[in-house]
Scaffold this motif. Structure first.
Motif, PDB file in Angstrom:
ATOM      1  N   LEU A  46       0.831  -1.212   0.000  1.00 29.47           N
ATOM      2  CA  LEU A  46       0.000   0.000   0.000  1.00 29.47           C
ATOM      3  C   LEU A  46       0.864   1.260   0.000  1.00 29.47           C
ATOM      4  CD1 LEU A  46      -2.838  -0.978   2.527  1.00 29.47           C
ATOM      5  CD2 LEU A  46      -3.037  -0.715   0.045  1.00 29.47           C
ATOM      6  N   THR A  47       1.977   1.221   0.711  1.00 31.90           N
ATOM      7  CA  THR A  47       2.876   2.378   0.730  1.00 31.90           C
ATOM      8  C   THR A  47       3.483   2.618  -0.645  1.00 31.90           C
ATOM      9  OG1 THR A  47       3.389   1.896   3.053  1.00 31.90           O
ATOM     10  CG2 THR A  47       4.864   3.407   1.894  1.00 31.90           C
ATOM     11  N   VAL A  48       3.867   1.539  -1.327  1.00 34.20           N
ATOM     12  CA  VAL A  48       4.383   1.676  -2.693  1.00 34.20           C
ATOM     13  C   VAL A  48       3.318   2.277  -3.601  1.00 34.20           C
ATOM     14  CG1 VAL A  48       5.225   0.424  -4.707  1.00 34.20           C
ATOM     15  CG2 VAL A  48       6.033  -0.206  -2.433  1.00 34.20           C
ATOM     16  N   LEU A  49       2.100   1.761  -3.490  1.00 32.15           N
ATOM     17  CA  LEU A  49       1.012   2.271  -4.334  1.00 32.15           C
ATOM     18  C   LEU A  49       0.715   3.735  -4.032  1.00 32.15           C
ATOM     19  CD1 LEU A  49      -1.441  -0.781  -4.288  1.00 32.15           C
ATOM     20  CD2 LEU A  49       0.058  -0.033  -6.140  1.00 32.15           C
ATOM     21  N   LEU A  72      -4.657   7.101  -4.624  1.00 31.32           N
ATOM     22  CA  LEU A  72      -4.537   6.480  -3.312  1.00 31.32           C
ATOM     23  C   LEU A  72      -3.958   7.469  -2.304  1.00 31.32           C
ATOM     24  CD1 LEU A  72      -4.807   4.037  -1.506  1.00 31.32           C
ATOM     25  CD2 LEU A  72      -2.564   3.250  -2.295  1.00 31.32           C
ATOM     26  N   ALA A  73      -2.937   8.198  -2.718  1.00 31.63           N
ATOM     27  CA  ALA A  73      -2.370   9.216  -1.829  1.00 31.63           C
ATOM     28  C   ALA A  73      -3.402  10.293  -1.514  1.00 31.63           C
ATOM     29  CB  ALA A  73      -1.131   9.835  -2.469  1.00 31.63           C
ATOM     30  N   ARG A  74      -4.201  10.655  -2.525  1.00 33.69           N
ATOM     31  CA  ARG A  74      -5.252  11.650  -2.271  1.00 33.69           C
ATOM     32  C   ARG A  74      -6.309  11.100  -1.328  1.00 33.69           C
ATOM     33  NH1 ARG A  74      -4.606  12.926  -7.922  1.00 33.69           N
ATOM     34  NH2 ARG A  74      -6.354  11.545  -8.433  1.00 33.69           N
ATOM     35  N   LEU A 107       8.913  -0.565  -0.640  1.00 34.74           N
ATOM     36  CA  LEU A 107       9.599  -1.757  -1.135  1.00 34.74           C
ATOM     37  C   LEU A 107      10.431  -2.409  -0.039  1.00 34.74           C
ATOM     38  CD1 LEU A 107      10.760  -0.550  -4.677  1.00 34.74           C
ATOM     39  CD2 LEU A 107       8.977  -2.238  -4.160  1.00 34.74           C
ATOM     40  N   VAL A 108      11.131  -1.582   0.737  1.00 34.15           N
ATOM     41  CA  VAL A 108      11.939  -2.119   1.831  1.00 34.15           C
ATOM     42  C   VAL A 108      11.047  -2.782   2.874  1.00 34.15           C
ATOM     43  CG1 VAL A 108      13.420  -1.459   3.763  1.00 34.15           C
ATOM     44  CG2 VAL A 108      13.873  -0.546   1.494  1.00 34.15           C
ATOM     45  N   SER A 109       9.914  -2.163   3.187  1.00 33.36           N
ATOM     46  CA  SER A 109       8.988  -2.744   4.166  1.00 33.36           C
ATOM     47  C   SER A 109       8.446  -4.086   3.684  1.00 33.36           C
ATOM     48  CB  SER A 109       7.830  -1.777   4.437  1.00 33.36           C
ATOM     49  OG  SER A 109       8.285  -0.576   5.016  1.00 33.36           O
ATOM     50  N   THR A 110       8.099  -4.161   2.404  1.00 29.53           N
ATOM     51  CA  THR A 110       7.582  -5.414   1.859  1.00 29.53           C
ATOM     52  C   THR A 110       8.626  -6.517   1.928  1.00 29.53           C
ATOM     53  OG1 THR A 110       6.205  -4.115   0.333  1.00 29.53           O
ATOM     54  CG2 THR A 110       6.469  -6.454  -0.153  1.00 29.53           C
ATOM     55  N   ALA A 111       9.888  -6.182   1.624  1.00 24.15           N
ATOM     56  CA  ALA A 111      10.965  -7.176   1.694  1.00 24.15           C
ATOM     57  C   ALA A 111      11.256  -7.597   3.128  1.00 24.15           C
ATOM     58  CB  ALA A 111      12.219  -6.614   1.037  1.00 24.15           C
TER      59      ALA A 111
END
Length: 407
Positions: free
Chosen positions: A100-103, A110-112, A247-251
């Protein structure tokens, strides 16, 4: 010698950030079902993720973009506790939060959508998550007064004279108290021990952990972190920062890392003039911060052994002291606007109740209840008939007499 200044600032920032919140991270991971090895792995994964994200962003943008783990997110895990599917489901929720953070960095709508959540509602949800932890020092004073008393006193004195070291000092006082009381600390290896957990996906974990974790991390870390950097004259590349940390969080998620994000507190240390007189050289401080966090992460097993040996209420008490400033700012943000106070109060009360419904934690229900309350109060305000204009007041007879006499 000029290169030494930002390096030392970054290392100090790493120590302050780690010491002030590692107990919260470990408590959160253990609350959602991690054993001691898995919790230590999560702490290590977060430290490694901070080092990677800080190196990538600081070198690429030449800005002091400080990275940290999500302290409000860890508090959310403590408040949520066990979810259906156990620890693997929580790990799956961590991975979804990272996606979700990447998106949010890629997809503008999504940010809006996150930005469309009223600030007081988001702040009230965060405050409700923090309240149970921030009351822990009182419970500790009642249950283990000989341990909790010196910890609280140390924190209070350092808050007055050396604020940035208050939590580190309280933690040192807790360790000293445990040693004096004869607590046996289990032997722990300093060898890194990453533990892979296959993520599982359950609806209660997605709704009760992933979504609230994403929201509190955005509202409690990424947005304030970007604001801190802007006060020092840096235009944060938010899209790049969100994609990188996501990306780092997902990994890191399969190894127990719940969320990596922009730093909000340590950002002021690395972005200010204390890091370097030249703003263009302050990025070195965040590079050193990442290196320091990685070095501290290698001792995650020892930190976990320390937490396991401590009375749970004492660990939570130290965490609560660390979160008091965050609670204060959240409450201030939640109840500033008079038009949203009722909805914010509903959000706060439901979230602070720590009541799970259908296996879903109270943070989600607090957000839903606050949104419904906001909808009702706005409709009530819209349906209320406009008040008739107030006619101008006529002067009092005495005033007329006075004017006549003075004429």
């Amino acid at each position: 010698m000029r290169i030494l200044q930002p390096v030392l600032t970054g290392l100090v920032s790493a120590v302050v950030g780690y010491a002030s919140a590692f107990a919260i991270v470990l408590a959160g991971l253990r609350a959602v079902g991690a054993d001691s090895r898995q919790a230590a792995s999560g702490l290590l994964a977060l430290c490694a993720g901070i080092a990677i994200a800080a190196a990538v962003l600081s070198v690429r943008y030449r800005m002091p973009i400080a990275i940290a783990w999500s302290t409000p997110g860890a508090a959310l895990l403590v408040a949520t506790g066990h979810v259906a599917g156990g620890y693997p489901a929580a790990v799956g929720a961590f991975a979804v939060c990272g996606v979700l953070t990447v998106l949010a960095g890629i997809v503008p709508w999504l940010a809006r959508g996150v930005a469309a959540i009223p600030g007081p509602i988001a702040a009230a949800m965060l405050a409700g998550v923090l309240v149970p932890l921030c009351t822990a020092p009182l419970h500790a004073m009642a249950e283990v007064p000989l341990l909790a008393g010196p910890v609280t006193l140390t924190w209070a004195v350092l808050m007055r004279y050396a604020r940035r070291w208050a939590i580190a000092g309280a933690l040192a006082a807790a360790v000293a108290g445990l040693a004096i009381s004869g607590t046996a600390f289990p032997a722990a290896s300093l060898r890194p021990d990453p533990v892979f957990t296959m993520p599982a996906v359950t609806l209660p974990a997605l709704v009760g952990i992933a979504l609230p974790l994403f929201l509190v991390t955005m509202a409690g870390q990424n947005v304030p972190g970007a604001a801190v950097l802007s006060t020092y004259g840096y235009s944060v590349p938010l899209r790049g920062a969100l994609v990188t940390t996501g990306l780092v969080s997902t990994a890191a998620a399969p190894f127990g890392g719940h969320a990596v994000n922009l730093a909000a507190i340590t950002a002021a240390l690395t972005a200010g003039p204390d890091a370097h007189p030249d703003p263009a050289r302050r990025w070195i401080a965040t590079l050193a911060l990442g290196a320091g966090q990685l070095a501290l992460g290698l001792g995650a097993a020892f930190a976990t052994a320390l937490v396991v040996a401590s009375p749970p209420v004492l660990v939570t008490a130290v965490s609560g002291l660390a979160l008091l400033p965050a609670l204060a700012s959240s409450l201030a943000g939640a109840f500033t606007g008079p038009d949203l106070r009722e909805a914010a109060a509903v959000t706060f009360v439901v979230t602070a109740s720590a009541t799970s419904i259908a296996g879903i934690g109270s943070a989600f229900w607090g957000l839903i209840a606050g949104s419904l309350a906001l909808l009702l109060t706005r409709r009530r305000a819209a349906s209320r008939p406009p008040e008739p204009p107030v006619p101008p007041a006529e002067p009092a007879p005495h005033a007329q007499t006075v004017r006549t006499r003075s004429a």
